[in-house]
Design an enzyme around this catalytic site. Sequence first.
Site, short mmCIF file in Angstrom:
data_model
loop_
_atom_site.label_atom_id
_atom_site.label_comp_id
_atom_site.label_asym_id
_atom_site.label_seq_id
_atom_site.Cartn_x
_atom_site.Cartn_y
_atom_site.Cartn_z
N LYS A 143 49.30 37.69 43.36
CA LYS A 143 48.18 38.50 43.85
C LYS A 143 47.35 39.13 42.74
O LYS A 143 46.19 39.44 42.94
CB LYS A 143 48.72 39.59 44.79
N ARG A 144 47.98 39.31 41.58
CA ARG A 144 47.18 39.97 40.54
C ARG A 144 46.10 39.03 39.99
O ARG A 144 45.17 39.47 39.33
CB ARG A 144 48.09 40.53 39.45
#
Length: 487
Positions: free
Chosen positions: A261-262
């Site tokens: 997700k980063r």
Amino acid sequence: MEEVRVRIAPSPSGNLHVGTARTALFNYLFAKKNHGKFVLRIEDTDAERTSQEYIDNIFDSLKALGLNWDEGPDVGGPYGPYTQSERFDIYPKYVQQLLDSGYAYECFCTPEELEAEKEEATRNKKPYVYSKKCENLTEEEKAKLRAEGRKPAIRFNIAKAQKAFHDSSILKFNDLVKGELHMDTDLLGDFVIQKSNGAPTYNFAVVIDDMLMKISHVIRGEDHISNTYKQILIYEALGVEVPQFGHLGMILAPDRSKLSKRHGATAVSDFVKEGYLTEALINFVALLGWAPSDGEEIKPVEKIAEDFRINEISSSNSIFEYDKLKWMNSHYIKMLPMDELKKRLMPYLEKYDLSELTDEQFTRMVEVTREPLVLLSDITDAVTYFFGDSVEIEPEVQKDVLDTETSQEVLKEYIEQSKDWVYEEENLHEKLDAFRGYFKEKGIKPKVTMWAIRAAVTGRTRGADMTATLAILGKEKVEKRIKAAIK
Ligand code: GLU
């Protein structure tokens, strides 16, 4: 040739991941290419991590991507049920078969005993494999352990199966994507196939399900390769045909770490929320490990299916280039017919009062703002100045454009000259031309004249075609905004 049957078997412990979408796509393409069947199976045996919300998300995401399944929990099929938690009564029979044939045994070790074994291995700097302590328990010993209240797990006897079907401890198989793969099965350790609470483990349930669902080819991520060795041995011990396996390389982030997700969205539904078209996403995902023979990268799934060959899938990892996906997305947005585009933009226009515009004005607004859209969600910002009586002026626009003497003069003159203008594009075009001419004679560049108007009306220095913008806004709103900009 026997019927090609492939499956996607997601575990609903999260929203559908793009990686799973790619695996689903390659299975789907393989089924299409070979006139086979594509099966959806929900592997929800890990009750704690499973939720109905995730199951719904998996269904919706696969459908949105156009990856429709021939058999599955909702549509049924000849080999159901297709939800693993509804299959619990199927597995014990096969566990018993393996116990009876000696390829499995009861293990009474407690978690503490197993932990101690692991710690010992760590101390000796050895990879941990189960000690096989329970392999040869006598009936008496087992009865005693049962009397203590211990419930056995069932372990698969790797060495026994390996010896029965292979010459050495090396197990080989021919991977459809990676070619020949092999492993020393002595390193695997006798793994649990049924937990002490009676639940099957993944490696066991998956074999029984694939066998009963007559899956001919198992195509999945390479993180499953070590499981594949275990699964092949189970098939052999059960005396059934082993399916063919194909393992896909991993999908990595641009920095070559695991996609997470980063780096950006990872779930299909998050890409959709961010404004990606599912058509673009699925096309992009197809290129993660596969390339079209004609080099033509923009291609709908039906066309990809005609061209697809599994042995042409790259065996190495693929990089998820968000920038390339964006480029593709803008391309797909450009290709959308107007009516479809309007429909798809709706979720991103919720904050505006669309009743301010007629249908015609709305269409024109989309026509003049669609060109630079990269994401559907870019529309939210792109049309902001088409709504409301007033407009937010960017601070630099105020200072650099509106505060200048020239701009103030242009705006005052606009109010004077435009009194009887008809706000209709053709007419405005002529009037603005004359208006620019008027200032040009006074030594003011046409560009500068228009900047003043654009700044007052939109609060920005760039945006949609100015004539169209004025026509869509109409006389009343335009005058209000210009008057508000005059000091
Ligand atoms: N439920 C497993 C997963 O999501 C399926 C693996 C397989 O395809 O066998 O990883």
